[in-house]
Design a protein around this motif. Structure first.
Motif, PDB file in Angstrom:
ATOM      1  N   PHE A   1       0.686  -1.252   0.010  1.00  0.00           N
ATOM      2  CA  PHE A   1      -0.037   0.036  -0.002  1.00  0.00           C
ATOM      3  C   PHE A   1       0.820   1.133  -0.046  1.00  0.00           C
ATOM      4  O   PHE A   1       1.820   1.343   0.743  1.00  0.00           O
ATOM      5  N   ALA A   2       0.229   2.371  -0.608  1.00  0.00           N
ATOM      6  CA  ALA A   2       1.156   3.459  -0.534  1.00  0.00           C
ATOM      7  C   ALA A   2       0.906   4.334   0.934  1.00  0.00           C
ATOM      8  O   ALA A   2      -0.085   3.762   1.637  1.00  0.00           O
ATOM      9  N   SER A   3       2.013   5.035   1.339  1.00  0.00           N
ATOM     10  CA  SER A   3       2.000   5.604   2.549  1.00  0.00           C
ATOM     11  C   SER A   3       0.718   6.549   3.078  1.00  0.00           C
ATOM     12  O   SER A   3       0.262   6.738   3.921  1.00  0.00           O
ATOM     13  N   SER A   4       0.032   6.938   1.834  1.00  0.00           N
ATOM     14  CA  SER A   4      -1.054   7.664   2.059  1.00  0.00           C
ATOM     15  C   SER A   4      -2.407   6.887   1.824  1.00  0.00           C
ATOM     16  O   SER A   4      -3.588   7.568   2.015  1.00  0.00           O
TER      17      SER A   4
ATOM     18  N   ASN B   1      -1.756  14.579   6.070  1.00  0.00           N
ATOM     19  CA  ASN B   1      -2.234  13.386   5.142  1.00  0.00           C
ATOM     20  C   ASN B   1      -2.404  12.064   6.345  1.00  0.00           C
ATOM     21  O   ASN B   1      -2.138  10.989   5.933  1.00  0.00           O
ATOM     22  N   THR B   2      -2.410  12.633   7.399  1.00  0.00           N
ATOM     23  CA  THR B   2      -3.057  11.473   8.703  1.00  0.00           C
ATOM     24  C   THR B   2      -4.224  11.067   8.811  1.00  0.00           C
ATOM     25  O   THR B   2      -4.955  12.054   8.634  1.00  0.00           O
ATOM     26  N   LEU B   3      -4.546  10.010   9.298  1.00  0.00           N
ATOM     27  CA  LEU B   3      -5.843   9.790   9.515  1.00  0.00           C
ATOM     28  C   LEU B   3      -6.645  10.715  10.770  1.00  0.00           C
ATOM     29  O   LEU B   3      -7.556  11.224  10.661  1.00  0.00           O
ATOM     30  N   LEU B   4      -5.837  10.980  11.522  1.00  0.00           N
ATOM     31  CA  LEU B   4      -6.584  11.854  12.641  1.00  0.00           C
ATOM     32  C   LEU B   4      -7.060  13.329  11.962  1.00  0.00           C
ATOM     33  O   LEU B   4      -7.993  13.851  12.323  1.00  0.00           O
ATOM     34  N   ASN B   5      -6.287  13.733  11.160  1.00  0.00           N
ATOM     35  CA  ASN B   5      -6.744  14.977  10.289  1.00  0.00           C
ATOM     36  C   ASN B   5      -7.709  14.851   9.462  1.00  0.00           C
ATOM     37  O   ASN B   5      -8.562  15.528   9.219  1.00  0.00           O
ATOM     38  N   GLY B   6      -7.762  13.454   8.971  1.00  0.00           N
ATOM     39  CA  GLY B   6      -8.910  12.984   8.119  1.00  0.00           C
ATOM     40  C   GLY B   6     -10.231  12.849   9.020  1.00  0.00           C
ATOM     41  O   GLY B   6     -11.373  13.345   8.490  1.00  0.00           O
ATOM     42  N   LEU B   7     -10.172  12.505  10.068  1.00  0.00           N
ATOM     43  CA  LEU B   7     -11.124  12.211  11.050  1.00  0.00           C
ATOM     44  C   LEU B   7     -11.813  13.723  11.439  1.00  0.00           C
ATOM     45  O   LEU B   7     -13.087  13.865  11.543  1.00  0.00           O
ATOM     46  N   VAL B   8     -10.975  14.707  11.635  1.00  0.00           N
ATOM     47  CA  VAL B   8     -11.304  15.884  11.952  1.00  0.00           C
ATOM     48  C   VAL B   8     -12.093  16.604  10.688  1.00  0.00           C
ATOM     49  O   VAL B   8     -13.129  17.147  11.330  1.00  0.00           O
ATOM     50  N   ARG B   9     -11.543  16.293   9.680  1.00  0.00           N
ATOM     51  CA  ARG B   9     -12.347  16.995   8.381  1.00  0.00           C
ATOM     52  C   ARG B   9     -13.710  16.247   8.412  1.00  0.00           C
ATOM     53  O   ARG B   9     -14.738  17.029   7.940  1.00  0.00           O
TER      54      ARG B   9
END
Length: 324
Positions: free
Chosen positions: A151-154, A221-229
């Motif tokens: 998997f890609a890092s992103s 590009n980390t999950l926690l920032n994705g969850l915030v959005r």
């Protein structure tokens, strides 16, 4: 908004050596006919091999249902632990209570050694390419004829991406139905959160983390920032425009003025690690600190290795930033 004073930006490579952390992999699906109108039997799953699965831009050929799986990253290990029988996983990083007890423990993606992985005689290897050595290892494994899902890092930075990866690993292991079941449960919990979000409130949220004594803003590009959005917040890291590590400098925090500060509680040491910084007089008027809106979040539901638990993290984040 650009931060110009005292904003040191290191290379992304230096971050990933500190992080075990994670956008999306293309969703691929295959039509494997069921042997009945209910659950497909294990023999039917096995009969659907050999197969080719798509992982990003790469096609992976898998001759038979894998029984000796080596996983070299905690994110993939968390997904596989939910998908398949533990005895099929013969080597894995430590993922806490979900770690298969009989599997050999390996150090994980920060120190991938292809010779070590090959010594297990795997029929499938799963890893995430965060550092150059994983990419090299992936190529060597392919040359050795070992099917490798890389998997890609992103690929672990939001819930959609994690669901894509669950589908891919379901296809790779013959566990498509289990993958669909897990994703269905995730979507139900996810919708319970998103359907009740307060859309008139969009708090500005800063996420802090510490690794090896270094305090920093968690990258975009980390999950926690994705969850915030997804939870209806605005991730202030998006205003910085940095592609690397942004140190948690008091001047930077004061200029960004977050309404909420979320801190990743790595190994449950974050409160002690951030105490001095948060008590700095220069930060006294930062809204998050002035209004006591500093929260500590567990990694097992908000980090890249949370797997299906990320939907629990979504609820926690929404509650902590005040949108639920």
């Amino acid at each position: 908004m650009k931060i110009h004073s005292r904003l040191a930006v290191c290379s992304l490579a230096s971050l990933t050596l500190l992080l075990g952390a994670c956008s999306s992999s293309p969703e691929q699906s295959e039509d494997h006919s069921a042997t009945s109108e209910t659950t497909r039997s294990a023999s039917a799953d096995s009969a659907s091999f050999p197969r080719d699965i798509q992982v990003g831009d790469n096609s992976v050929h898998i001759e038979s249902e894998p029984q000796r799986i080596v996983v070299a990253s905690t994110d993939g290990a968390s997904v596989l632990a939910d998908l398949i029988e533990p005895e099929r996983i013969i080597a894995t990083p430590d993922i806490g209570d979900k770690t298969p007890s009989q599997a050999t423990k390996i150090t994980g993606s920060a120190h991938v050694d292809p010779e070590q992985l090959l010594s297990f005689k795997p029929d499938l290897v799963v890893l995430t390419s965060r550092h150059g050595q994983e990419k090299d290892a992936s190529e060597l494994l392919k040359q050795a004829g070992v099917p490798t899902v890389s998997f890609a890092s992103s690929a672990w930075s939001k819930i959609d991406s994690i669901e894509d990866n669950i589908r891919i690993l379901g296809q790779a292991t013959g566990a498509e139905e289990k993958a669909d079941e897990i994703i269905g449960q995730m979507e139900q919990k996810r919708n319970e959160v998103t359907s009740n979000l307060k859309r008139d409130h969009k708090p500005r949220v800063m996420i802090l983390m510490a690794r090896g004594g270094t305090k920093m803003l968690m990258p975009a590009n980390t999950l926690l920032n994705g969850l915030v959005r997804e939870a209806g917040g605005s991730a202030v890291i998006d205003e910085v425009g940095s592609q690397g590590v942004t140190p948690a400098d008091p001047e930077v925090i004061a200029q960004l003025k977050p309404d909420v500060i979320l801190i990743s509680d790595h190994k449950q040491k974050a409160q002690a690690e951030f105490k001095e910084l948060l008590e700095n007089p220069a930060l006294a008027d930062v809204p998050a600190i002035k209004n006591k809106q500093v929260k500590y979040l567990p990694e097992n539901t908000t980090g890249a290795s949370s797997g299906s638990r990320c939907v629990e993290g979504l609820k926690t984040v929404a509650e902590d930033i005040g949108t639920l």
